[in-house]
Scaffold this motif. Structure first.
Motif, PDB file in Angstrom:
ATOM      1  N   HIS A  16       0.831  -1.209   0.000  1.00  0.00           N
ATOM      2  CA  HIS A  16       0.000   0.000   0.000  1.00  0.00           C
ATOM      3  C   HIS A  16       0.862   1.254   0.000  1.00  0.00           C
ATOM      4  CE1 HIS A  16       1.138   0.237   4.235  1.00  0.00           C
ATOM      5  NE2 HIS A  16       0.939  -1.064   4.246  1.00  0.00           N
ATOM      6  N   GLY A  17       0.198   2.359  -0.253  1.00  0.00           N
ATOM      7  CA  GLY A  17       0.851   3.651  -0.135  1.00  0.00           C
ATOM      8  C   GLY A  17       1.034   4.005   1.340  1.00  0.00           C
ATOM      9  N   GLU A  25      -3.921   4.629  -0.347  1.00  0.00           N
ATOM     10  CA  GLU A  25      -3.859   4.251  -1.758  1.00  0.00           C
ATOM     11  C   GLU A  25      -2.490   4.659  -2.293  1.00  0.00           C
ATOM     12  OE1 GLU A  25      -6.056   2.538  -3.505  1.00  0.00           O
ATOM     13  OE2 GLU A  25      -7.373   2.379  -1.771  1.00  0.00           O
ATOM     14  N   PRO A  26      -1.974   4.010  -3.299  1.00  0.00           N
ATOM     15  CA  PRO A  26      -2.609   2.943  -4.044  1.00  0.00           C
ATOM     16  C   PRO A  26      -2.352   1.585  -3.394  1.00  0.00           C
ATOM     17  CG  PRO A  26      -0.507   3.430  -5.053  1.00  0.00           C
ATOM     18  CD  PRO A  26      -0.683   4.395  -3.897  1.00  0.00           C
ATOM     19  N   GLN A  27      -3.186   0.619  -3.724  1.00  0.00           N
ATOM     20  CA  GLN A  27      -2.904  -0.751  -3.330  1.00  0.00           C
ATOM     21  C   GLN A  27      -1.813  -1.290  -4.240  1.00  0.00           C
ATOM     22  OE1 GLN A  27      -6.403  -3.171  -3.148  1.00  0.00           O
ATOM     23  NE2 GLN A  27      -7.291  -1.954  -1.505  1.00  0.00           N
ATOM     24  N   VAL A  28      -0.895  -2.054  -3.656  1.00  0.00           N
ATOM     25  CA  VAL A  28       0.248  -2.592  -4.398  1.00  0.00           C
ATOM     26  C   VAL A  28       0.210  -4.117  -4.289  1.00  0.00           C
ATOM     27  CG1 VAL A  28       2.757  -2.572  -4.638  1.00  0.00           C
ATOM     28  CG2 VAL A  28       1.580  -0.526  -3.807  1.00  0.00           C
ATOM     29  N   PRO A  29      -0.425  -4.784  -5.261  1.00  0.00           N
ATOM     30  CA  PRO A  29      -0.497  -6.248  -5.180  1.00  0.00           C
ATOM     31  C   PRO A  29       0.875  -6.893  -5.373  1.00  0.00           C
ATOM     32  CG  PRO A  29      -1.545  -5.447  -7.183  1.00  0.00           C
ATOM     33  CD  PRO A  29      -1.124  -4.252  -6.404  1.00  0.00           C
ATOM     34  N   ASN A  30       1.035  -8.063  -4.799  1.00  0.00           N
ATOM     35  CA  ASN A  30       2.289  -8.817  -4.901  1.00  0.00           C
ATOM     36  C   ASN A  30       2.168  -9.927  -5.934  1.00  0.00           C
ATOM     37  OD1 ASN A  30       3.600  -7.464  -2.596  1.00  0.00           O
ATOM     38  ND2 ASN A  30       1.881  -8.339  -1.506  1.00  0.00           N
ATOM     39  N   PHE A  31       1.259  -9.742  -6.862  1.00  0.00           N
ATOM     40  CA  PHE A  31       0.989 -10.733  -7.886  1.00  0.00           C
ATOM     41  C   PHE A  31       0.426 -10.018  -9.101  1.00  0.00           C
ATOM     42  CE2 PHE A  31      -2.439 -10.283  -4.869  1.00  0.00           C
ATOM     43  CZ  PHE A  31      -3.520  -9.982  -5.677  1.00  0.00           C
ATOM     44  N   ARG A  41       4.127   7.688  -9.376  1.00  0.00           N
ATOM     45  CA  ARG A  41       4.568   9.061  -9.613  1.00  0.00           C
ATOM     46  C   ARG A  41       5.630   9.463  -8.582  1.00  0.00           C
ATOM     47  NH1 ARG A  41      -0.789   8.977 -11.138  1.00  0.00           N
ATOM     48  NH2 ARG A  41      -1.202   9.932 -13.148  1.00  0.00           N
ATOM     49  N   PRO A  42       6.562  10.318  -8.989  1.00  0.00           N
ATOM     50  CA  PRO A  42       7.574  10.792  -8.048  1.00  0.00           C
ATOM     51  C   PRO A  42       6.908  11.366  -6.791  1.00  0.00           C
ATOM     52  CG  PRO A  42       8.137  11.480 -10.260  1.00  0.00           C
ATOM     53  CD  PRO A  42       6.752  10.896 -10.332  1.00  0.00           C
ATOM     54  N   GLY A  43       7.480  11.027  -5.645  1.00  0.00           N
ATOM     55  CA  GLY A  43       6.963  11.503  -4.364  1.00  0.00           C
ATOM     56  C   GLY A  43       6.123  10.466  -3.632  1.00  0.00           C
ATOM     57  N   SER A  88      14.009   9.440 -11.140  1.00  0.00           N
ATOM     58  CA  SER A  88      14.860   8.519 -11.900  1.00  0.00           C
ATOM     59  C   SER A  88      14.613   7.055 -11.546  1.00  0.00           C
ATOM     60  CB  SER A  88      16.332   8.868 -11.696  1.00  0.00           C
ATOM     61  OG  SER A  88      16.656   8.846 -10.315  1.00  0.00           O
ATOM     62  N   GLU A  89      14.881   6.671 -10.330  1.00  0.00           N
ATOM     63  CA  GLU A  89      14.680   5.275  -9.929  1.00  0.00           C
ATOM     64  C   GLU A  89      14.200   5.232  -8.488  1.00  0.00           C
ATOM     65  OE1 GLU A  89      19.149   3.997  -8.606  1.00  0.00           O
ATOM     66  OE2 GLU A  89      18.651   3.855 -10.713  1.00  0.00           O
ATOM     67  N   PRO A  90      13.538   4.153  -8.089  1.00  0.00           N
ATOM     68  CA  PRO A  90      13.029   4.076  -6.716  1.00  0.00           C
ATOM     69  C   PRO A  90      14.167   4.095  -5.700  1.00  0.00           C
ATOM     70  CG  PRO A  90      12.106   2.316  -8.072  1.00  0.00           C
ATOM     71  CD  PRO A  90      13.178   2.974  -8.876  1.00  0.00           C
ATOM     72  N   GLU A  91      13.925   4.720  -4.568  1.00  0.00           N
ATOM     73  CA  GLU A  91      14.885   4.720  -3.466  1.00  0.00           C
ATOM     74  C   GLU A  91      14.327   3.785  -2.392  1.00  0.00           C
ATOM     75  OE1 GLU A  91      16.581   7.627   0.049  1.00  0.00           O
ATOM     76  OE2 GLU A  91      15.727   8.549  -1.738  1.00  0.00           O
ATOM     77  N   ILE A  92      15.067   2.732  -2.104  1.00  0.00           N
ATOM     78  CA  ILE A  92      14.647   1.784  -1.080  1.00  0.00           C
ATOM     79  C   ILE A  92      14.960   2.397   0.280  1.00  0.00           C
ATOM     80  CG2 ILE A  92      14.865  -0.558  -0.190  1.00  0.00           C
ATOM     81  CD1 ILE A  92      13.781  -0.327  -3.103  1.00  0.00           C
TER      82      ILE A  92
END
Length: 106
Positions: A16-17, A25-31, A41-43, A88-92
């Motif tokens: 999830h967000g 939101e948003p929901q982030v499914p693992n499948f 979107r950035p941010g 640019s890319e996701p930051e973990i």
């Protein structure tokens, strides 16, 4: 567990967000289910939380006075990764530097 153990992804719960509230939101499914996914979107900050069972993917939600509890007989440890979507890319945010060394994957 035997060598023939089948692993399955729990579909009743998703990532999830994260913002002013923990579960947004948003929901982030693992499948992959064939439905369209939200545009990242950035941010945005997301919690990616795959839940994997050894065997059946089913879970039982217990009715416990307004709270919720899960019963999963063969659930592997749940990993929760927070990431920030950038231009640019996701930051973990929670892996690997911020995880205690005992838990790091070699």
């Amino acid at each position: 567990m035997s060598k023939a153990t089948v692993f399955s992804v729990v579909r009743e719960f998703v990532g999830h967000g994260v913002g002013r509230s923990m579960h947004e939101e948003p929901q982030v499914p693992n499948f992959v289910d064939g439905k369209s996914s939200p545009r990242l979107r950035p941010g945005m900050t997301l919690a990616i939380e795959p839940m994997v069972n050894a065997g059946s993917s089913g879970v039982k939600i217990l009715n416990d006075a307004g709270q919720w509890s899960l019963k999963m007989l063969h659930c592997l440890p749940i990993l929760s990764i927070r990431c920030l979507i950038t231009e640019s890319e996701p930051e973990i945010l929670t892996w690997p530097e911020k995880v205690p060394s005992k838990l790091k994957v070699p």
